[in-house]
Design an enzyme around this catalytic site. Sequence first.
Site, PDB file in Angstrom:
ATOM      1  N   CYS A 274      -2.217   8.824   3.078  1.00 39.15           N
ATOM      2  CA  CYS A 274      -1.883   8.429   1.644  1.00 39.15           C
ATOM      3  C   CYS A 274      -3.104   8.475   0.750  1.00 39.15           C
ATOM      4  O   CYS A 274      -3.081   8.493  -0.686  1.00 39.15           O
ATOM      5  CB  CYS A 274      -1.706   6.905   1.806  1.00 39.15           C
ATOM      6  SG  CYS A 274      -2.764   5.839   2.544  1.00 39.15           S
TER       7      CYS A 274
ATOM      8  N   GLU B 243       0.981  -1.159  -0.002  1.00 40.43           N
ATOM      9  CA  GLU B 243       0.125   0.011   0.003  1.00 40.43           C
ATOM     10  C   GLU B 243       1.061   1.330  -0.022  1.00 40.43           C
ATOM     11  O   GLU B 243       1.652   1.740   0.951  1.00 40.43           O
ATOM     12  CB  GLU B 243      -0.912  -0.033   1.344  1.00 40.43           C
ATOM     13  CG  GLU B 243      -2.101   0.898   1.110  1.00 40.43           C
ATOM     14  CD  GLU B 243      -1.722   2.331   1.578  1.00 40.43           C
ATOM     15  OE1 GLU B 243      -1.565   3.155   0.875  1.00 40.43           O
ATOM     16  OE2 GLU B 243      -2.276   2.639   2.663  1.00 40.43           O
TER      17      GLU B 243
END
Length: 528
Positions: free
Chosen positions: A281, A247
């Site tokens: 993110c 990720e």
Amino acid sequence: MSASLHIHTPQPTEIECLNPATGARLGSVHASSPDEVKAIVERARIAQKKWGQSTFAQRRAVLQNIIDLTLANIDEICEAVVQDSGKTYENAILGEVMPVCNKTKWVIKNGEKFLKPEKVPSGLLMHKAGRIEYRPLGVVACIVPWNYPFQNVFGSIAAPLMAGNAVLVKASEAVAWSTQLFQNIIDKALAKEGFSADTVQIINGYGDTGAALVRSGVQKILFIGSVGNGRRIIEGSAQHLTPVIMELGGKDPMIVCEDADLQQAVHSALGGCFINLGQNCIASERIIVLDAVYDKFVAEISKLTGNLRQGAPTKPGDFDVGAVCSPLQIKVIDTLVSDALANGAKALVGGVLPKGPGNFYPPTILVNVTPDMRIAREEVFGPVMLIMRVPNDAAAIALANNSEFGLQSSVMTKDRARGERIADALEAGGTCINDFGMCYLNQDLPFGGVKYSGFGRMNGRDGLRAYTNAKAVLTDRFGFSVPPKLYPVGPSVYANAHASIRMLYASSWTDRLASLWTLIRLSMKSKG
């Protein structure tokens, strides 16, 4: 976002912990050496043997203990997070405590449903019964960054724990101070059900520590961090062919159509960009606004952004936004903003690195940003909103997809069909229509990205099963078996196989019937 894997020579044995908003010293935490990592992994392997044999009820009990202990210590957790990361109390409770409770509760409710043996058809083998067993992998390593100290630890352990694995979490050295409290919570949750504290261990250290964990022979690695460090993880994992879930970074677009609810769009953009001071993110870094509503949008969001209060929180309600956790990140943000301003971008709000103590960068709005600028291509991971004007939907989609990243995305419009059409064209791991980043909160949805934003999925059914060996089992359906007499090869084996394949798979019924007749004739011939 980043999670340190750079090798320091020599590696310090202690991590000095500072409050990034005030610079005050919090204390020191031991940094594990590569040799200590080996011993930690071995203890985890031993502990996993018992944990891997635990029932789903026992696993649920441990996870419920984590929720109960979290709720009993909310204020202490938030205080530790604020001191360690510099964020506000509101972000600590809403951005960390709540998502952890939400995810853990989902795993408790749904874990057994998605991990228990699953019956599947046996196809042509009608005398057999097939099933998939979701077996624990063993020891799972999670290497996580500094932006969400509490959530990154507890959000990472829930799924692999429910799947029967021991879990090792390499936390960022930037937020090592709070891990002591977190480990204590985990230890109590395990001990209450009679399981070893070695089942879940938080490891603190620098680059050597992370590199040693990657090369330790664990059964799977979850990495949350930057693209550069993701590459290092893959290089290290290749030694043992360890599978990884990545990720990585994002450059999430939010498309604002002219028919969007203006207040909804403005506040979604504010949240998407400035929650946790942009250290996220899935931050909505690129706000792509259609020309017809551009001026109104810019005026409204500039006014609200300019009024945001920033400082070192001492209690809830002090400030709207806090500090940047890592001093290294301040340099990244300032460099990208300065480059954009030098190349024609304009700061309507912020854009100037303040003087004084603390790792602060002000909420910033940049306009006149062009796709070729570094700031339009690279992840800022800070409180900088890029507002980009486009003439129509096609241009908005093209600009949104003009990125090496593809984590999440957003579309703001009152027209449902239009929203679905734009969402369908976006290259991303997920799209929120009339919202931002909330795909992560819906635990039934898989979470992850495409392109340089990574691969593999967290959350949901796929996130649970990612930490298992999906073992295929084929067994007898009845109390007798049919022996597969393959040898010696008879004179009509090939002809029988030829006719059988055509009978089963030919698209024409004429061919199928002809093949069936051939099989009958071959059978009669063999008996005659």
